[in-house]
Design an enzyme around this catalytic site. Sequence first.
Site, mmCIF file in Angstrom:
data_model
loop_
_atom_site.group_PDB
_atom_site.id
_atom_site.type_symbol
_atom_site.label_atom_id
_atom_site.label_comp_id
_atom_site.label_asym_id
_atom_site.label_seq_id
_atom_site.Cartn_x
_atom_site.Cartn_y
_atom_site.Cartn_z
ATOM 1 C CB SER A 1 -1.021 0.204 1.544
ATOM 2 O OG SER A 1 -1.532 1.377 1.813
ATOM 3 C CE LYS A 2 4.040 2.650 -4.500
ATOM 4 N NZ LYS A 2 3.933 1.532 -3.573
ATOM 5 C CB SER A 3 -2.886 4.592 2.289
ATOM 6 O OG SER A 3 -3.788 4.211 0.630
ATOM 7 C CE LYS B 1 -11.392 -0.123 -1.880
ATOM 8 N NZ LYS B 1 -11.322 0.470 -3.030
ATOM 9 C CG ASN C 1 -12.835 4.456 -0.256
ATOM 10 O OD1 ASN C 1 -13.397 5.285 0.238
ATOM 11 N ND2 ASN C 1 -11.564 5.199 -1.020
ATOM 12 C CB ALA D 1 -19.228 -5.780 -12.727
ATOM 13 C CG ASN E 1 -17.407 -8.661 -14.657
ATOM 14 O OD1 ASN E 1 -16.119 -8.078 -14.778
ATOM 15 N ND2 ASN E 1 -17.651 -9.563 -13.673
ATOM 16 N NE ARG E 2 -12.679 -13.719 -14.442
ATOM 17 C CZ ARG E 2 -11.419 -12.996 -14.313
ATOM 18 N NH1 ARG E 2 -10.777 -13.784 -14.527
ATOM 19 N NH2 ARG E 2 -11.698 -13.435 -12.110
ATOM 20 C CB THR E 3 -18.388 -13.166 -13.848
ATOM 21 O OG1 THR E 3 -17.501 -13.712 -13.586
ATOM 22 C CG2 THR E 3 -19.072 -13.734 -13.241
HETATM 23 P P1 NDP Z 1 -12.748 -6.625 -7.071
HETATM 24 O O1 NDP Z 1 -11.741 -7.763 -6.481
HETATM 25 O O2 NDP Z 1 -13.884 -6.685 -6.324
HETATM 26 O O3 NDP Z 1 -12.452 -6.756 -8.928
HETATM 27 C C1 NDP Z 1 -12.396 -7.522 -9.578
HETATM 28 C C2 NDP Z 1 -12.169 -7.301 -11.060
HETATM 29 O O4 NDP Z 1 -11.760 -7.738 -11.965
HETATM 30 C C3 NDP Z 1 -13.968 -8.109 -11.313
HETATM 31 O O5 NDP Z 1 -14.671 -7.556 -12.331
HETATM 32 C C4 NDP Z 1 -13.247 -9.219 -11.155
HETATM 33 O O6 NDP Z 1 -13.700 -10.431 -12.548
HETATM 34 C C5 NDP Z 1 -12.218 -8.804 -12.633
HETATM 35 N N1 NDP Z 1 -10.941 -9.728 -13.458
HETATM 36 C C6 NDP Z 1 -10.064 -9.816 -12.749
HETATM 37 N N2 NDP Z 1 -9.158 -11.353 -13.216
HETATM 38 C C7 NDP Z 1 -9.362 -10.856 -14.253
HETATM 39 C C8 NDP Z 1 -8.617 -11.107 -15.761
HETATM 40 N N3 NDP Z 1 -7.797 -11.660 -15.527
HETATM 41 N N4 NDP Z 1 -9.482 -10.726 -16.515
HETATM 42 C C9 NDP Z 1 -10.530 -10.536 -16.323
HETATM 43 N N5 NDP Z 1 -11.574 -9.434 -15.533
HETATM 44 C C10 NDP Z 1 -10.848 -10.128 -14.558
HETATM 45 O O7 NDP Z 1 -11.262 -5.574 -7.562
HETATM 46 P P2 NDP Z 1 -12.117 -4.404 -7.099
HETATM 47 O O8 NDP Z 1 -13.608 -4.026 -7.922
HETATM 48 O O9 NDP Z 1 -11.855 -4.150 -6.044
HETATM 49 O O10 NDP Z 1 -10.370 -3.523 -7.440
HETATM 50 C C11 NDP Z 1 -9.745 -4.025 -8.862
HETATM 51 C C12 NDP Z 1 -8.591 -3.426 -9.348
HETATM 52 O O11 NDP Z 1 -8.699 -1.685 -8.976
HETATM 53 C C13 NDP Z 1 -7.805 -3.462 -8.517
HETATM 54 O O12 NDP Z 1 -6.378 -4.329 -8.879
HETATM 55 C C14 NDP Z 1 -6.880 -2.396 -7.224
HETATM 56 O O13 NDP Z 1 -6.354 -2.447 -6.903
HETATM 57 C C15 NDP Z 1 -7.622 -1.290 -8.678
HETATM 58 N N6 NDP Z 1 -7.810 0.028 -7.396
HETATM 59 C C16 NDP Z 1 -7.889 0.764 -7.709
HETATM 60 C C17 NDP Z 1 -8.253 2.130 -7.501
HETATM 61 C C18 NDP Z 1 -7.421 3.354 -7.580
HETATM 62 O O14 NDP Z 1 -7.351 4.155 -6.703
HETATM 63 N N7 NDP Z 1 -6.440 3.313 -8.282
HETATM 64 C C19 NDP Z 1 -8.962 2.048 -6.283
HETATM 65 C C20 NDP Z 1 -10.137 1.223 -6.183
HETATM 66 C C21 NDP Z 1 -9.118 -0.496 -6.968
HETATM 67 P P3 NDP Z 1 -14.883 -11.286 -12.793
HETATM 68 O O15 NDP Z 1 -16.259 -10.644 -11.720
HETATM 69 O O16 NDP Z 1 -15.234 -12.512 -13.815
HETATM 70 O O17 NDP Z 1 -14.484 -11.877 -11.268
#
Ligand code: NDP
Length: 273
Positions: free
Chosen positions: A14-16, A65, A86, A126, A149-151
Site C-alpha cells: 500500500s502507498k497510502s 470494502k 473505503n 464489475a 465483465n468476465r462474469t
Molecule cells: P474485485 O476483486 O472486487 O473485482 C475484480 C474485477 O476484476 C472483477 O470484475 C473480475 O472479474 C475482474 N478480473 C480479475 N482478473 C481478471 C482477468 N484476468 N480478466 C478479466 N477480468 C478480471 O476488485 P476491485 O474491483 O476492488 O479492484 C479492481 C482493481 O482496481 C484492483 O486492481 C485495484 O487495485 C484497483 N483499484 C484501484 C484504485 C485506485 O485508486 N487506483 C481504487 C480501487 C481499486 P470477475 O467478476 O469475472 O471475477
Amino acid sequence: MDKYAVFGNPISQSKSPLIHQAFAKQTAQAIEYTAIKAELDNFSGAIRDFMAHGGKGCNVTVPFKEQAFQLADQVSERAELAGAVNTLSFKEDGSIFADNTDGAGLVEDLKAHGAPLSGRILLIGAGGAARGVIHPLLAFSPLELVIVNRTFYKAESLAKRFESFGNVVAMTTEDLKEAGTFDLVINSTSASLSGDLPPISSHVFNQNSVAYDMVYGDKPTVFCRWAKEQGCKIAIDGLGMLLGQAAVAFSIWRNVMPNTQVVMQMLRSEMSK
Ligand code: NDP
C-alpha cells in the site's frame, strides 16, 4: 497525535501511508498513519481494536470494502449506492461513519486529463471498484455507460442497480464486438496486476478514445500499452485516482484538502527507484 491507518490483506504494497504522511506534512497536520494487515476472518475485530487504541479513522482496501460497509452505523449517500466503502471515521460516541471516495478520486483525475465524460463510456469490470464509480460517472450524464465483465451476471446486476441514475446497460463480450467505439474506456478489473488484458475486442477504441486503467505501477500497465497500440492517444494509469480518493478521505478527517500534484511527483519518483 491523531491515529489513522489503512486496513487490507495483503497490505505491505500500500502507498497510502506515504501519501497521507505527505498530505499531513503539506497541510501541517499532526497525524500518524500506518498500514495494518487485518486477518481475513477478523476485520471487525481489527477495527474495534484500532478504535479502542485511539484510532480516529481509517481507509479500507481489498478485500474488506463490503465488510466495512456492513460495520458502519451511518453511511454517505454515495457509499449507500456503492454498497462498499473505503473511508471510515470514528466518532466521539463510538459510532462509525463510512464513505466511498473512489468515485470522486477517479472523476477528479479524469477531469484533470480532460477526459470525455459526457460521451460513450465503457466500464470493464464489475467488482468493488466498479460499484464505487458508476454513480459518480452517471452524474455527468454520459450518452451511454456500458458495463462489461468476465462474469456477465455481475455486470448485469450492477447495471440494474444503477439504472435509475442514467443510461447504463450491461453487455457480454460478444455483444461488445458489435457495439462500436467508445470515447472513454475504463479498466476497473485487476487483470493488469497479473499482466493480463481483460477479454474485450480492440474495436472499442477509436483514435480519440481515452483509456484509463485503475491499476498503476512504475511502468505503463499492460492495458495502457495495449490501448496505445490500438491507436488511443491518451492512456492514463490509476495513480491519480489513488491520490484523489486519498485526498478526499484526508479532507473528511482533517477538514483540509491537500494538493495532490506535488505528492504525485514524489510518488512517481519513489516508484521508479
Ligand atoms: P474485485 O476483486 O472486487 O473485482 C475484480 C474485477 O476484476 C472483477 O470484475 C473480475 O472479474 C475482474 N478480473 C480479475 N482478473 C481478471 C482477468 N484476468 N480478466 C478479466 N477480468 C478480471 O476488485 P476491485 O474491483 O476492488 O479492484 C479492481 C482493481 O482496481 C484492483 O486492481 C485495484 O487495485 C484497483 N483499484 C484501484 C484504485 C485506485 O485508486 N487506483 C481504487 C480501487 C481499486 P470477475 O467478476 O469475472 O471475477
